[in-house]
Design a protein around this motif. Structure first.
Motif, PDB file in Angstrom:
ATOM      1  N   ALA A 459      22.191  -5.728  -7.797  1.00  0.00           N
ATOM      2  CA  ALA A 459      21.191  -5.214  -8.686  1.00  0.00           C
ATOM      3  C   ALA A 459      21.208  -3.541  -8.694  1.00  0.00           C
ATOM      4  N   LYS A 460      21.063  -3.053  -9.940  1.00  0.00           N
ATOM      5  CA  LYS A 460      21.154  -1.458  -9.945  1.00  0.00           C
ATOM      6  C   LYS A 460      19.902  -0.993  -9.867  1.00  0.00           C
ATOM      7  N   PRO A 461      19.865   0.437  -9.786  1.00  0.00           N
ATOM      8  CA  PRO A 461      18.613   0.969  -9.621  1.00  0.00           C
ATOM      9  C   PRO A 461      17.566   0.662 -10.799  1.00  0.00           C
ATOM     10  N   ARG A 462      17.987   0.730 -12.072  1.00  0.00           N
ATOM     11  CA  ARG A 462      17.191   0.335 -13.232  1.00  0.00           C
ATOM     12  C   ARG A 462      16.642  -1.182 -12.845  1.00  0.00           C
ATOM     13  N   GLU A 463      17.556  -1.852 -12.334  1.00  0.00           N
ATOM     14  CA  GLU A 463      16.881  -3.633 -12.521  1.00  0.00           C
ATOM     15  C   GLU A 463      16.003  -3.526 -11.338  1.00  0.00           C
ATOM     16  N   ILE A 464      16.318  -2.823  -9.997  1.00  0.00           N
ATOM     17  CA  ILE A 464      15.460  -2.817  -9.085  1.00  0.00           C
ATOM     18  C   ILE A 464      13.889  -2.054  -9.360  1.00  0.00           C
ATOM     19  N   PHE A 465      14.017  -1.062 -10.249  1.00  0.00           N
ATOM     20  CA  PHE A 465      12.686  -0.402 -10.667  1.00  0.00           C
ATOM     21  C   PHE A 465      12.093  -1.463 -11.458  1.00  0.00           C
ATOM     22  N   ILE A 466      12.660  -2.282 -12.346  1.00  0.00           N
ATOM     23  CA  ILE A 466      11.921  -3.024 -13.240  1.00  0.00           C
ATOM     24  C   ILE A 466      11.167  -4.134 -12.526  1.00  0.00           C
ATOM     25  N   THR A 467      11.796  -4.709 -11.535  1.00  0.00           N
ATOM     26  CA  THR A 467      11.532  -6.006 -10.711  1.00  0.00           C
ATOM     27  C   THR A 467      10.255  -5.357  -9.869  1.00  0.00           C
ATOM     28  N   SER A 468      10.525  -4.165  -9.161  1.00  0.00           N
ATOM     29  CA  SER A 468       9.494  -3.455  -8.479  1.00  0.00           C
ATOM     30  C   SER A 468       8.064  -3.337  -9.241  1.00  0.00           C
ATOM     31  N   CYS A 469       8.293  -2.705 -10.413  1.00  0.00           N
ATOM     32  CA  CYS A 469       6.919  -2.631 -11.171  1.00  0.00           C
ATOM     33  C   CYS A 469       6.080  -4.023 -11.405  1.00  0.00           C
ATOM     34  N   LEU A 470       6.807  -5.080 -11.266  1.00  0.00           N
ATOM     35  CA  LEU A 470       6.204  -6.273 -11.434  1.00  0.00           C
ATOM     36  C   LEU A 470       5.535  -6.783 -10.027  1.00  0.00           C
ATOM     37  N   LEU A 471       6.350  -6.722  -8.937  1.00  0.00           N
ATOM     38  CA  LEU A 471       6.140  -7.158  -7.929  1.00  0.00           C
ATOM     39  C   LEU A 471       5.055  -6.397  -7.090  1.00  0.00           C
ATOM     40  N   ILE A 472       4.952  -5.342  -7.345  1.00  0.00           N
ATOM     41  CA  ILE A 472       3.911  -4.172  -6.801  1.00  0.00           C
ATOM     42  C   ILE A 472       2.637  -4.720  -7.004  1.00  0.00           C
ATOM     43  N   PRO A 473       2.333  -4.909  -8.372  1.00  0.00           N
ATOM     44  CA  PRO A 473       0.808  -5.637  -8.754  1.00  0.00           C
ATOM     45  C   PRO A 473       0.637  -6.766  -8.256  1.00  0.00           C
ATOM     46  N   ILE A 474       1.909  -7.770  -8.252  1.00  0.00           N
ATOM     47  CA  ILE A 474       1.507  -9.033  -7.630  1.00  0.00           C
ATOM     48  C   ILE A 474       1.210  -8.947  -6.069  1.00  0.00           C
ATOM     49  N   ILE A 475       1.654  -8.045  -5.239  1.00  0.00           N
ATOM     50  CA  ILE A 475       1.287  -7.799  -3.879  1.00  0.00           C
ATOM     51  C   ILE A 475       0.053  -7.163  -3.865  1.00  0.00           C
ATOM     52  N   VAL A 476      -0.367  -6.252  -4.713  1.00  0.00           N
ATOM     53  CA  VAL A 476      -1.646  -5.331  -4.767  1.00  0.00           C
ATOM     54  C   VAL A 476      -2.729  -6.396  -4.939  1.00  0.00           C
ATOM     55  N   ILE A 477      -2.727  -7.232  -5.998  1.00  0.00           N
ATOM     56  CA  ILE A 477      -3.325  -8.387  -6.537  1.00  0.00           C
ATOM     57  C   ILE A 477      -3.827  -9.405  -5.321  1.00  0.00           C
ATOM     58  N   GLY A 478      -2.724  -9.680  -4.811  1.00  0.00           N
ATOM     59  CA  GLY A 478      -2.733 -10.562  -3.741  1.00  0.00           C
ATOM     60  C   GLY A 478      -3.600 -10.145  -2.480  1.00  0.00           C
ATOM     61  N   LEU A 479      -3.239  -8.893  -2.336  1.00  0.00           N
ATOM     62  CA  LEU A 479      -4.054  -8.472  -1.152  1.00  0.00           C
ATOM     63  C   LEU A 479      -5.678  -7.882  -1.399  1.00  0.00           C
ATOM     64  N   TYR A 480      -5.803  -7.496  -2.776  1.00  0.00           N
ATOM     65  CA  TYR A 480      -7.076  -6.964  -3.418  1.00  0.00           C
ATOM     66  C   TYR A 480      -7.466  -7.561  -4.571  1.00  0.00           C
ATOM     67  N   PRO A 481      -7.758  -8.824  -4.347  1.00  0.00           N
ATOM     68  CA  PRO A 481      -7.722  -9.343  -5.986  1.00  0.00           C
ATOM     69  C   PRO A 481      -8.988  -8.920  -6.687  1.00  0.00           C
ATOM     70  N   LYS A 482     -10.142  -8.204  -6.247  1.00  0.00           N
ATOM     71  CA  LYS A 482     -10.995  -7.730  -6.653  1.00  0.00           C
ATOM     72  C   LYS A 482     -10.610  -6.639  -7.955  1.00  0.00           C
ATOM     73  N   LEU A 483      -9.481  -5.934  -7.670  1.00  0.00           N
ATOM     74  CA  LEU A 483      -9.040  -5.036  -8.229  1.00  0.00           C
ATOM     75  C   LEU A 483      -8.902  -5.561  -9.682  1.00  0.00           C
ATOM     76  N   ALA A 484      -8.186  -6.746  -9.840  1.00  0.00           N
ATOM     77  CA  ALA A 484      -8.020  -7.430 -11.249  1.00  0.00           C
ATOM     78  C   ALA A 484      -9.261  -8.156 -11.492  1.00  0.00           C
ATOM     79  N   MET A 485     -10.089  -8.614 -10.766  1.00  0.00           N
ATOM     80  CA  MET A 485     -11.212  -9.586 -11.258  1.00  0.00           C
ATOM     81  C   MET A 485     -12.332  -8.546 -11.666  1.00  0.00           C
ATOM     82  N   THR A 486     -12.338  -7.523 -11.368  1.00  0.00           N
ATOM     83  CA  THR A 486     -13.409  -6.568 -11.719  1.00  0.00           C
ATOM     84  C   THR A 486     -13.358  -6.374 -13.372  1.00  0.00           C
ATOM     85  N   THR A 487     -12.306  -6.341 -13.957  1.00  0.00           N
ATOM     86  CA  THR A 487     -11.937  -6.136 -15.197  1.00  0.00           C
ATOM     87  C   THR A 487     -12.575  -7.111 -16.155  1.00  0.00           C
TER      88      THR A 487
END
Length: 527
Positions: A459-487
């Motif tokens: 994977a090249k930097p562009r591909e790592i960046f794209i996947t990271s932009c998806l994995l970060i909110p996946i982990i953040v919501i998993g650890l703190y679901p209220k962040l998404a549920m509040t909306t």
């Protein structure tokens, strides 16, 4: 300061569509300028969306906000009526995020780049239009507009069987869309006033027979989109032939339109019919989960296995929607957001793997973990999220749906026990087919003919960046679901409360009828 009277929502919907028509005027032979232009337009629109929502949106009300209504074709009662609430707002944000990443993920498109990026921008506008439309006829138009770019994107830039897959997609979805129009016309023309306004239709009193017929019509269209068994067969073909960027949008956003439509049209406008159909929705949700999981085992094509996984995961949305509980409804919306992020990551990584191996057949791969360690790590993380690993968004979403159906008092204990047991079977199967997928692709002996140096394969930097932009909110919501549920929490509570109140009235009326019937049966004969 910006003028607060700016029609933010109309601008956000139309900006990608209008600017797309400038693409043919850009002097660019190789497509490099066009792709930067398309990405710039998409990023700017996403920035405007975030700004408007963060400054204009009030999370403490269930009312529609940023509402705008303009007479468009008054002769047929069509208005440009748009607005957002807790249900549509997070899905619009999801659309913007995934579309931007899909454009960045389609960076290597070199065949007809002008047309490709033109269609992607049109598709972006249509996505927002579906989630923002408050006029049922406008909703139908945006729904139809979204079909055309997807058909062309698959049929022109897809794989070897792209024409078959694209034709199957358009036949299923376009024919099913007719049911939206028929149901909309039936509801709009009933009574003394003719209106396509969704809020007014939600306040209309319809005969139960009309509600049931309209509900069935809407359900067919949305069932194809989600997709729901047995109307799902177009999805594996579309995914297996679509380019990676299109698969990201197809799995990440377009499938969610079906779940959104069920809540917006079927439940909010037709709550009495929903009571009749809800048990069927739960049963179909269970079938989706189990059937999709078993089907995934039989797939040796990487994309088809992930497509079957999507069918399975969307079953949780059905169960949550039909649970008659606030928790279940919360879980259904969270599952839509979570699956959108996870599926987009998996299909993008599938595309990057295909670019290196030139095959989607898992038995032709093998041993890629040593040659592509970064891709292997990202693929593993996304797969862990898909199999609902604790600490990731999939776990919270599916657990919430479980608890929602378990606490519901609308179903018998025996029915809920059967649903939970069969759903648990699907949950057990999910890690098996996902982990076996990782084992076949990344472990064992290398079966592919990869001759490029290792640093060019991974994977090249562009591909790592794209996947990271998806994995970060996946982990953040998993650890703190209220962040998404509040909306959306206030909105889902309102919807669940509405159907529960209708269910309560229905149960009381049924009890009164039973008491009257028993009174007649035991009444003494009068000479």
């Amino acid at each position: 300061m910006f003028d607060l009277q700016i029609p933010w929502l109309t601008a956000i919907i139309l900006f990608p569509l209008v600017t797309a028509f400038a693409i043919p005027l850009i002097p660019d032979k190789e497509g490099k300028t066009v792709r930067w232009y398309a990405l710039g337009v998409s990023l700017l629109n996403f920035t405007l969306t975030i700004y408007a929502f963060s400054n204009q949106y009030n999370f403490d009300t269930v009312d529609f906000q940023l509402s705008e209504t303009y007479a468009w074709v008054p002769q047929i009662g069509l208005n440009w009526s748009v607005g957002i609430d807790g249900l549509s707002m997070p899905l619009i944000v999801l659309s913007g995020l995934i579309t931007n990443l899909a454009l960045l993920g389609s960076w290597n498109i070199d065949r007809k780049p002008r047309l490709f990026y033109f269609l992607m921008l049109v598709l972006y506008s249509a996505q927002i239009g579906v989630f923002a439309a408050q006029d049922l006829l406008l909703f139908f138009i945006m729904w139809e507009l979204e079909l055309v770019p997807v058909y062309l994107l698959i049929s022109i830039w897809g794989g070897q069987k792209r024409l078959y897959a694209a034709t199957k997609f358009i036949l299923y979805t376009a024919l099913a869309s007719i049911f939206i129009l028929v149901s909309a016309l039936a509801l709009a023309f009933y009574g003394d006033t003719v209106t396509f306004d969704m809020a007014q239709l939600g306040r209309k009193e319809f005969p139960l027979a009309l509600e049931i017929l309209a509900y069935a019509g809407f359900f067919v269209a949305f069932a194809v989109k989600m997709p729901i068994f047995p109307l799902h067969t177009w999805l594996p073909d579309a995914h297996s032939e679509a380019p990676a960027g299109v698969s990201m949008i197809l799995a990440g956003v377009l499938l969610k339109m079906g779940g959104y439509g069920l809540i917006r049209c079927n439940i909010e406008m037709l709550p009495h019919a929903h009571i009749k159909f809800a048990p069927l929705l739960v049963i179909l949700g269970v079938i989706n989960i189990v059937y999709g999981a078993f089907t995934a085992f039989a797939q040796t094509n990487l994309k088809r296995r992930l497509a079957s996984s999507s069918i399975s995961h969307m079953g949780f949305v059905l169960i949550g929607i039909a649970s008659f509980s606030e928790l279940g409804m919360n879980g259904a919306v969270l599952q839509m957001l979570s699956h959108g992020l996870i599926a987009a990551a998996l299909f993008f990584l599938c595309g990057t793997t295909y670019e290196r191996t030139h095959t989607l057949m898992m038995d032709e791969m093998g041993g890629l973990g040593k040659q592509m360690p970064k891709t292997f790590a990202l693929f593993t993380a996304a797969s862990m999220a898909s199999l609902a690993l604790p600490g990731m968004s999939g776990f919270v979403a599916e657990l919430t749906v479980f608890l929602g159906i378990a606490e519901s008092d609308a179903y018998s204990t025996a029915f809920k026990t059967g649903v939970i047991f069969l759903t648990a079977v699907g949950l057990i199967l999910t890690p098996i087919y996902l982990l076996s997928m990782l084992r076949v692709v990344f472990y064992g002996q290398n079966n592919s003919e990869l001759t490029l140096p290792k640093f060019q394969l991974d994977a090249k930097p562009r591909e790592i960046f794209i996947t990271s932009c998806l994995l970060i909110p996946i982990i953040v919501i998993g650890l703190y679901p209220k962040l998404a549920m509040t909306t959306y929490d206030i909105k889902t509570v309102e919807v669940a409360t509405k159907v529960r109140s209708v269910l309560s009235v229905f149960a009381q009326q049924k009890q009164v009828n039973n008491e009257l019937a028993s009174t007649v049966l035991v009444a003494p004969e009068i000479d």
